[in-house]
Design an enzyme around this catalytic site. Structure first.
Site, PDB file in Angstrom:
ATOM      1  N   GLU A 261      10.733  -6.765 -20.828  1.00  0.00           N
ATOM      2  CA  GLU A 261       9.798  -6.271 -21.847  1.00  0.00           C
ATOM      3  C   GLU A 261      10.560  -6.070 -23.161  1.00  0.00           C
ATOM      4  O   GLU A 261      11.543  -5.324 -23.201  1.00  0.00           O
ATOM      5  CB  GLU A 261       9.201  -4.943 -21.384  1.00  0.00           C
ATOM      6  CG  GLU A 261       8.183  -4.385 -22.346  1.00  0.00           C
ATOM      7  CD  GLU A 261       7.655  -3.027 -21.932  1.00  0.00           C
ATOM      8  OE1 GLU A 261       8.451  -2.177 -21.502  1.00  0.00           O
ATOM      9  OE2 GLU A 261       6.437  -2.817 -22.060  1.00  0.00           O
TER      10      GLU A 261
ATOM     11  N   LYS B 110       5.500  17.058 -23.128  1.00  0.00           N
ATOM     12  CA  LYS B 110       6.801  16.678 -23.720  1.00  0.00           C
ATOM     13  C   LYS B 110       6.556  15.356 -24.460  1.00  0.00           C
ATOM     14  O   LYS B 110       6.521  14.294 -23.857  1.00  0.00           O
ATOM     15  CB  LYS B 110       7.834  16.495 -22.608  1.00  0.00           C
ATOM     16  CG  LYS B 110       9.270  16.786 -23.015  1.00  0.00           C
ATOM     17  CD  LYS B 110       9.795  15.931 -24.146  1.00  0.00           C
ATOM     18  CE  LYS B 110      10.242  14.576 -23.652  1.00  0.00           C
ATOM     19  NZ  LYS B 110      10.560  13.647 -24.755  1.00  0.00           N
TER      20      LYS B 110
ATOM     21  N   CYS C  57       1.857  -1.493 -24.778  1.00  0.00           N
ATOM     22  CA  CYS C  57       2.202  -1.908 -23.403  1.00  0.00           C
ATOM     23  C   CYS C  57       1.341  -3.081 -22.945  1.00  0.00           C
ATOM     24  O   CYS C  57       1.746  -3.844 -22.074  1.00  0.00           O
ATOM     25  CB  CYS C  57       2.017  -0.732 -22.459  1.00  0.00           C
ATOM     26  SG  CYS C  57       0.381   0.004 -22.585  1.00  0.00           S
TER      27      CYS C  57
ATOM     28  N   GLU D 225       2.241   5.287 -15.941  1.00  0.00           N
ATOM     29  CA  GLU D 225       1.813   4.097 -16.689  1.00  0.00           C
ATOM     30  C   GLU D 225       3.077   3.554 -17.333  1.00  0.00           C
ATOM     31  O   GLU D 225       3.612   4.160 -18.261  1.00  0.00           O
ATOM     32  CB  GLU D 225       0.780   4.459 -17.769  1.00  0.00           C
ATOM     33  CG  GLU D 225      -0.498   5.112 -17.270  1.00  0.00           C
ATOM     34  CD  GLU D 225      -1.391   4.187 -16.472  1.00  0.00           C
ATOM     35  OE1 GLU D 225      -1.068   2.989 -16.367  1.00  0.00           O
ATOM     36  OE2 GLU D 225      -2.399   4.660 -15.942  1.00  0.00           O
TER      37      GLU D 225
HETATM   38  P1  NDP Z   1      10.446   5.950 -22.593  1.00  0.00           P
HETATM   39  O1  NDP Z   1      10.337   5.694 -21.129  1.00  0.00           O
HETATM   40  O2  NDP Z   1      11.751   5.802 -23.236  1.00  0.00           O
HETATM   41  O3  NDP Z   1       9.963   7.413 -22.923  1.00  0.00           O
HETATM   42  C1  NDP Z   1       8.693   7.896 -22.531  1.00  0.00           C
HETATM   43  C2  NDP Z   1       8.768   9.405 -22.454  1.00  0.00           C
HETATM   44  O4  NDP Z   1       9.594   9.775 -21.346  1.00  0.00           O
HETATM   45  C3  NDP Z   1       9.398  10.044 -23.679  1.00  0.00           C
HETATM   46  O5  NDP Z   1       8.758  11.263 -23.941  1.00  0.00           O
HETATM   47  C4  NDP Z   1      10.822  10.254 -23.233  1.00  0.00           C
HETATM   48  O6  NDP Z   1      11.471  11.244 -23.949  1.00  0.00           O
HETATM   49  C5  NDP Z   1      10.614  10.650 -21.793  1.00  0.00           C
HETATM   50  N1  NDP Z   1      11.758  10.472 -20.921  1.00  0.00           N
HETATM   51  C6  NDP Z   1      12.734   9.547 -21.011  1.00  0.00           C
HETATM   52  N2  NDP Z   1      13.606   9.691 -19.981  1.00  0.00           N
HETATM   53  C7  NDP Z   1      13.162  10.724 -19.233  1.00  0.00           C
HETATM   54  C8  NDP Z   1      13.628  11.367 -18.047  1.00  0.00           C
HETATM   55  N3  NDP Z   1      14.729  10.973 -17.410  1.00  0.00           N
HETATM   56  N4  NDP Z   1      12.920  12.400 -17.544  1.00  0.00           N
HETATM   57  C9  NDP Z   1      11.800  12.809 -18.156  1.00  0.00           C
HETATM   58  N5  NDP Z   1      11.309  12.254 -19.299  1.00  0.00           N
HETATM   59  C10 NDP Z   1      11.977  11.219 -19.821  1.00  0.00           C
HETATM   60  O7  NDP Z   1       9.332   5.036 -23.244  1.00  0.00           O
HETATM   61  P2  NDP Z   1       9.101   4.792 -24.795  1.00  0.00           P
HETATM   62  O8  NDP Z   1       8.769   6.077 -25.450  1.00  0.00           O
HETATM   63  O9  NDP Z   1      10.232   3.966 -25.273  1.00  0.00           O
HETATM   64  O10 NDP Z   1       7.757   3.929 -24.772  1.00  0.00           O
HETATM   65  C11 NDP Z   1       7.733   2.567 -24.571  1.00  0.00           C
HETATM   66  C12 NDP Z   1       7.508   2.243 -23.110  1.00  0.00           C
HETATM   67  O11 NDP Z   1       6.298   2.819 -22.663  1.00  0.00           O
HETATM   68  C13 NDP Z   1       7.360   0.751 -22.874  1.00  0.00           C
HETATM   69  O12 NDP Z   1       8.030   0.394 -21.697  1.00  0.00           O
HETATM   70  C14 NDP Z   1       5.865   0.580 -22.692  1.00  0.00           C
HETATM   71  O13 NDP Z   1       5.496  -0.544 -21.946  1.00  0.00           O
HETATM   72  C15 NDP Z   1       5.510   1.841 -21.991  1.00  0.00           C
HETATM   73  N6  NDP Z   1       4.100   2.117 -22.155  1.00  0.00           N
HETATM   74  C16 NDP Z   1       3.249   1.945 -21.085  1.00  0.00           C
HETATM   75  C17 NDP Z   1       1.893   2.123 -21.235  1.00  0.00           C
HETATM   76  C18 NDP Z   1       0.960   1.951 -20.072  1.00  0.00           C
HETATM   77  O14 NDP Z   1      -0.187   2.377 -20.197  1.00  0.00           O
HETATM   78  N7  NDP Z   1       1.366   1.377 -18.964  1.00  0.00           N
HETATM   79  C19 NDP Z   1       1.315   2.466 -22.534  1.00  0.00           C
HETATM   80  C20 NDP Z   1       2.288   2.614 -23.591  1.00  0.00           C
HETATM   81  C21 NDP Z   1       3.625   2.445 -23.395  1.00  0.00           C
HETATM   82  P3  NDP Z   1      12.361  10.877 -25.245  1.00  0.00           P
HETATM   83  O15 NDP Z   1      11.570   9.915 -26.055  1.00  0.00           O
HETATM   84  O16 NDP Z   1      12.516  12.163 -25.890  1.00  0.00           O
HETATM   85  O17 NDP Z   1      13.617  10.277 -24.702  1.00  0.00           O
END
Ligand code: NDP
Length: 478
Positions: free
Chosen positions: A382, A173, A283, A249
Site C-alpha cells: 500500500e 486517540k 484506504c 479497518e
Molecule cells: P497508522 O496505523 O499509522 O495509525 C493509525 C492510528 O493508530 C493512529 O492514531 C496511530 O497513532 C495509532 N497507532 C499507531 N501504532 C499504534 C500502536 N502500536 N498501538 C496503538 N495505536 C497505534 O495509520 P495512518 O494514520 O498512517 O493511516 C493510514 C492507514 O490507515 C493506511 O494503511 C490506510 O489504508 C488505513 N486506513 C484504513 C481505512 C479502512 O477503512 N480500512 C480507512 C482509512 C485509513 P499515531 O498517528 O499517533 O502514531
C-alpha cells in the site's frame, strides 16, 4: 498558534508532565500549534473518567442518546467552516473537499446512528410450551477509539457515533498528525450535552505511547482501530493480555478492473477520482488498475491526460484538486515506492516527482506507472499516495487471479456493461466492499470492512451495533 489540550472528564487539560509536540501544516511546512503529549497517566485518567460515566450513560434510553447525537450533528453543521479549515490545516487536503465530504459526512454519521439505534431489535425464540428466550442488547463498556490521519473527523465519527448511540463511553486517540478536529469534536460534545467523562480525547503517539497504553489498559473493553495493517497486528498483540473485543479497518491495495465493454467516460472519470482524490490517501482508492487489452492504450492515454490536468497546489484555493500529502516524511515514503518501481522496470508516464511550481509543502504529482507486474513491490504494498499502476489483461479468469493476488481485501471496483459478468466477477473477488460501475458510494446500513489482512469485523448499520453491544439471552421457563 493553537495550544491543543487533552479532553478528560469534561475539561481541557495539559499533560501532567507538561510534554507537548508540534503540529505542522504540511502544505506550508509551518508550525501551527503545540499539542499535549499524553502518556500512561493521561490514558489512565481518561479511562477512569469513562468508566465512572458509563454507569449513568449506559442507563439512558436510546431516545435520550439519539437526541444528543442529533444535537452533535447540528453543531458540526453549524461549525462546518471552522472544522473544514482545521482539517485542511492539519492534513493539507483541499478545503473544498473537507467542506463537501469530510465534515458533512461526519455530521451524517451522528444522524444516521442516532436514528438507527431507535429501531434496533433483538431475537425472540419460543420453545413452545417449555420456555421463552429473548435477547437483551447492552452496551459493552469503555471503548478505545483510535483513528488515522487521512479522513480524521469523518473516520473518527464513524466510530464515536455508534459507540455513544449504543450507550458506551470512550477514550479517543486521534492520529498525532491530525489532532484538531477531534479536539473541536470534544468541545461540540460538551455543548451538545454529552455528560462529562462520556467522551475523552487523549493526544499522543501510537507505539510505546498513548495509543498502545490505551490498547493495554485493563479497564478498556473494546478497541476500534482504523489504520495500517501493521498497526492492527501490534494492537492485537497488546490487547491480547486483557482479551479485548477488536474491530479493525486496515490497509488496502484495491483493484480497479476495467472491461472493454464499460461506459468509458464513466469509468475514466471515476478512476481519476478513485486514484487521486484526497491525494490518494484514502484506504479505498483503487491503486491497481487492470484494463482489458482492447481498451488499454486508450484508457492509459486518457488517464495520463486527465491526471496532468488536475490542479495541484494551495489547499485553500477553491480551484485546487490535489493538495499536500500529510507530511514530508510520508512524501519521502511515497517517492521511495516510485523510485523502486522504476528500478524494477516500471515506467512513469506522468508524475513521480514534486511539482516544480511549488517551492514548499509536501506536494506530489498524480503519478501513473505502467510496465509492472504482480512481482513488483508497487503492485503489492500500500503506497497511500497519488500513485497508481495500470496493467493490461486478456481474460476474466486472469484478472480475477491478479486482483486476488494480495494479502489485502478491502475493496474492489469493476467496470462492465455485462450484467452476468458483473455478478460473476463480484462473486469471485476477495474484498469486503465491491463496487460495480461506481466507487465510494456508501449506504451506511450496509456492512463495511475488509477481508484477509484488511481488517476484522464489519461496521455500518446493525454491524456497528454488533460490535458496540453485548447480547444476553434470557430464558424463562413457561
Ligand atoms: P497508522 O496505523 O499509522 O495509525 C493509525 C492510528 O493508530 C493512529 O492514531 C496511530 O497513532 C495509532 N497507532 C499507531 N501504532 C499504534 C500502536 N502500536 N498501538 C496503538 N495505536 C497505534 O495509520 P495512518 O494514520 O498512517 O493511516 C493510514 C492507514 O490507515 C493506511 O494503511 C490506510 O489504508 C488505513 N486506513 C484504513 C481505512 C479502512 O477503512 N480500512 C480507512 C482509512 C485509513 P499515531 O498517528 O499517533 O502514531
Amino acid at each position: 498558534m493553537e495550544r491543543v489540550l487533552h479532553f478528560i472528564d469534561g475539561a481541557f487539560v495539559p499533560s501532567e508532565d507538561g510534554r507537548t509536540f508540534d503540529n505542522v501544516n504540511p502544505a506550508t511546512g509551518e508550525r501551527i500549534g503545540t499539542v499535549a503529549e499524553g502518556g500512561r497517566a493521561e490514558i489512565d485518567k481518561a479511562v477512569r473518567a469513562a468508566r465512572r460515566a458509563f454507569r449513568s450513560w449506559s442507563r439512558t434510553t436510546a431516545q435520550e442518546r439519539a437526541a444528543i447525537l442529533h444535537r452533535i450533528a447540528n453543531l458540526i453543521e453549524e461549525n462546518l467552516e471552522e472544522l473544514a479549515l482545521l482539517e485542511t490545516r492539519d492534513t493539507g487536503k483541499p478545503l473544498s473537499l473537507a467542506k463537501s465530504l469530510d465534515i458533512p459526512r461526519s455530521a451524517y454519521n451522528f444522524r444516521f446512528f442516532a436514528d438507527f439505534v431507535k429501531g434496533l431489535s433483538t431475537e425472540t425464540f419460543e420453545m413452545e410450551g417449555v420456555a421463552l428466550n429473548y435477547a437483551l442488547r447492552r452496551p459493552v463498556g469503555v471503548a478505545g477509539l483510535i483513528s488515522p490521519w487521512n479522513l480524521p473527523l469523518f473516520l473518527l465519527t464513524w466510530k464515536v457515533a455508534p459507540c455513544l448511540a449504543a450507550g458506551n463511553t470512550c477514550v479517543i486517540k486521534p492520529a498525532e498528525l491530525t489532532p484538531m478536529t477531534a479536539t473541536k469534536l470534544a468541545e461540540i460534545c460538551k455543548q451538545a450535552g454529552v455528560p462529562d467523562g462520556v467522551v475523552n480525547v487523549v493526544h499522543g503517539f501510537g507505539p510505546d505511547a498513548a495509543g498502545q497504553f490505551l490498547t493495554e489498559h485493563e479497564d478498556v473493553d473494546l478497541i476500534s482501530l482504523t489504520g495500517e495493517t501493521t498497526t492492527g497486528k501490534a494492537v492485537m498483540r497488546s490487547a491480547a493480555s486483557t482479551l479485548k473485543r477488536l474491530s479493525f479497518e486496515l490497509g488496502g491495495k484495491n483493484p480497479n478492473i476495467v472491461f472493454a465493454d464499460c461506459d468509458f467516460e464513466d469509468a475514466i472519470a471515476t478512476t481519476v477520482r478513485s486514484s487521486f482524490v484526497n491525494q490518494g490517501e484514502v484506504c479505498l482508492c483503487g491503486s491497481r488498475i487492470y484494463v482489458e487489452r482492447p481498451l488499454y492504450d486508450r484508457f492509459v492515454e486518457a488517464l495520463v491526460d486527465r491526471a496532468r490536468k488536475l490542479r495541484i497546489g494551495d489547499p485553500l484555493d477553491p480551484q485546487t484538486d490535489v493538495g499536500s500529502l500529510i507530511s514530508e516524511e510520508h512524501l519521502q515514503r511515497v517517492d521511495g515506492f516510485v523510485r523502486r518501481a522504476v528500478e524494477q522496470g516500471g515506467r512513469v508516464l506522468t508524475g513521480g516527482k514534486r511539482p516544480e511550481h511549488l517551492a514548499r509543502g509536501a506536494f506530489y504529482e498524480p503519478t501513473v506507472i505502467v510496465d509492472v507486474d504482480e512481482t513488483c513491490e508497487i503492485t503489492r504494498q500500500e503506497v497511500f499516495g497519488p500513485v497508481v499502476t495500470v496493467q493490461p489483461f486478456d481474460t476474466e479468469e486472469e484478472v480475477i487471479r491478479l486482483a486476488n493476488d494480495t494479502h489485502y481485501g478491502l475493496s474492489a471496483t469493476l467496470w462492465t456493461s455485462n450484467l452476468k459478468r458483473a455478478h460473476r466477477v463480484a462473486g469471485e473477488l476477495e474484498a469486503g466492499v465491491i463496487w460495480v460501475n461506481t466507487w465510494f458510494l456508501r449506504d451506511l446500513r450496509t456492512p463495511f470492512g475488509g477481508m484477509k489482512q484488511s481488517g476484522i469485523g464489519r461496521e455500518g448499520g446493525v454491524h456497528s451495533f454488533e460490535f458496540f453491544t453485548e447480547l444476553k439471552n434470557v430464558c424463562i421457563k413457561l
